[in-house]
Scaffold this active site. Structure first.
Site, PDB file in Angstrom:
ATOM      1  N   ASP A  90       1.003  -1.441   0.048  1.00 45.98           N
ATOM      2  CA  ASP A  90      -0.012   0.078   0.243  1.00 45.98           C
ATOM      3  C   ASP A  90       1.002   1.330   0.084  1.00 45.98           C
ATOM      4  O   ASP A  90       1.365   1.811   0.836  1.00 45.98           O
ATOM      5  CB  ASP A  90      -1.366   0.055   1.255  1.00 45.98           C
ATOM      6  N   GLY A  91       1.368   1.896  -1.103  1.00 48.25           N
ATOM      7  CA  GLY A  91       1.806   2.928  -1.281  1.00 48.25           C
ATOM      8  C   GLY A  91       1.401   4.339  -2.371  1.00 48.25           C
ATOM      9  O   GLY A  91       1.609   5.309  -2.293  1.00 48.25           O
ATOM     10  N   LYS A  92       0.460   3.649  -3.004  1.00 43.79           N
ATOM     11  CA  LYS A  92      -0.881   5.220  -3.184  1.00 43.79           C
ATOM     12  C   LYS A  92       0.705   5.542  -4.566  1.00 43.79           C
ATOM     13  O   LYS A  92       0.009   6.670  -4.596  1.00 43.79           O
ATOM     14  CB  LYS A  92      -1.269   5.956  -2.517  1.00 43.79           C
ATOM     15  N   ARG A  93       0.821   4.875  -5.025  1.00 46.33           N
ATOM     16  CA  ARG A  93       1.943   5.196  -6.148  1.00 46.33           C
ATOM     17  C   ARG A  93       1.634   5.991  -7.903  1.00 46.33           C
ATOM     18  O   ARG A  93       0.727   5.324  -7.807  1.00 46.33           O
ATOM     19  CB  ARG A  93       3.067   4.637  -6.922  1.00 46.33           C
ATOM     20  N   THR A 117      -1.791  -0.461  -4.312  1.00 46.10           N
ATOM     21  CA  THR A 117      -2.291   0.373  -4.613  1.00 46.10           C
ATOM     22  C   THR A 117      -1.637   1.647  -5.158  1.00 46.10           C
ATOM     23  O   THR A 117      -0.691   2.021  -5.174  1.00 46.10           O
ATOM     24  CB  THR A 117      -2.622   0.754  -2.852  1.00 46.10           C
TER      25      THR A 117
END
Length: 265
Positions: A90-93, A117
């Protein structure tokens, strides 16, 4: 991480069937003094809850804050998650395509993620590098679980006036080569969960926001299930890590509550 010719959606279905669970263990070691303390907490939670979950989701920020030592913890945690469970990073890159190519190599090839993510607001070209690995999943931020999600993601956008999160879902679904793209939808907004499921009937959904953030597990799960009674992962972090009854019992209780909603369909 194992080589596969299955789509991510098919892999998710297999893992849920094999584990008997749609629960995801979120690893958010907040408040730790160093990487060693973060690793101890994560190992404790894995030992306590792994039998009750289908996936494990480390939040990268809580490891990256410790530099190389935190990155090494992520590498060791990858080895601790067995092949019959999914690892979601979960890093929302999200960035320009050449940058997302580097993100994809780091998250999929180096750290061995089964899914990640991402923030898709830079458009189709920024997403393409994430979609070139068979069997890997990409969860696009649709309607997040925080209160501020309403500021932009629920605001009308475009000529049709639909909320931005719905336009993200419609666009990202069109980019999917087949079974790769899913969506992050907060359990704190079950009506949005239902809308995303309507717009993307076959896409995997990742639901944070149950537990400490106050989302209704039963309402969110009921809205998220696909036509086969699956297709969703419910992520719980603090609700397991800080549960007064202990992490093992809490994880079992969440797993069983999810199963009860599925059985009631």
């Amino acid at each position: 991480m194992v080589a596969t010719t299955q789509t991510f959606a098919a892999r998710l279905s297999s893992v849920v069937a094999g584990s008997g669970s749609m629960l995801c263990l979120g690893l958010d070691p907040d408040g730790m003094t160093d990487a060693a303390a973060a690793e101890r907490q994560c190992r404790r939670l894995l030992d306590a809850a792994l039998d009750s979950v289908c996936a494990v989701k480390p939040n990268l920020a809580f490891f990256e804050q410790f530099g190389s030592a935190g990155y090494a913890v992520l590498e060791r945690l990858r080895a601790a998650v067995p092949d019959d469970r999914l690892l979601i990073l979960d890093g929302k890159r999200g960035d320009m395509a050449n940058t997302t190519s580097a993100y994809a190599r780091a998250l999929f090839d180096v750290l061995g993620a089964d899914a990640i993510t991402v923030n898709a607001l830079l458009g189709a070209d920024s997403m393409a590098p994430f979609l070139g690995r068979p069997g890997r999943g990409v969860f696009v931020l649709a309607r997040t679980s925080n209160p501020g999600a309403a500021d932009f993601l629920e605001a009308p956008a475009g000529s049709d006036g639909h909320p931005l999160y719905q336009q993200i879902v419609a666009a990202a679904t069109a980019w999917d080569p087949g079974g790769a793209i899913g969506f992050v939808v907060g359990a704190t907004a079950p009506e949005a969960v239902g809308e995303v499921r309507r717009l993307a009937p076959c896409a995997p959904l990742l639901l944070p926001g149950v537990g400490a953030q106050g989302g209704s597990l039963e309402d969110a799960v009921a809205a998220a299930l696909d036509a086969e009674g699956g297709g969703a992962i419910i992520s719980v972090s603090r609700g397991i890590a800080a549960a007064p009854q202990g992490a093992t019992t809490a994880a079992r209780e969440y797993r069983d509550r999810i199963a009860a909603v599925r059985s009631a369909r």
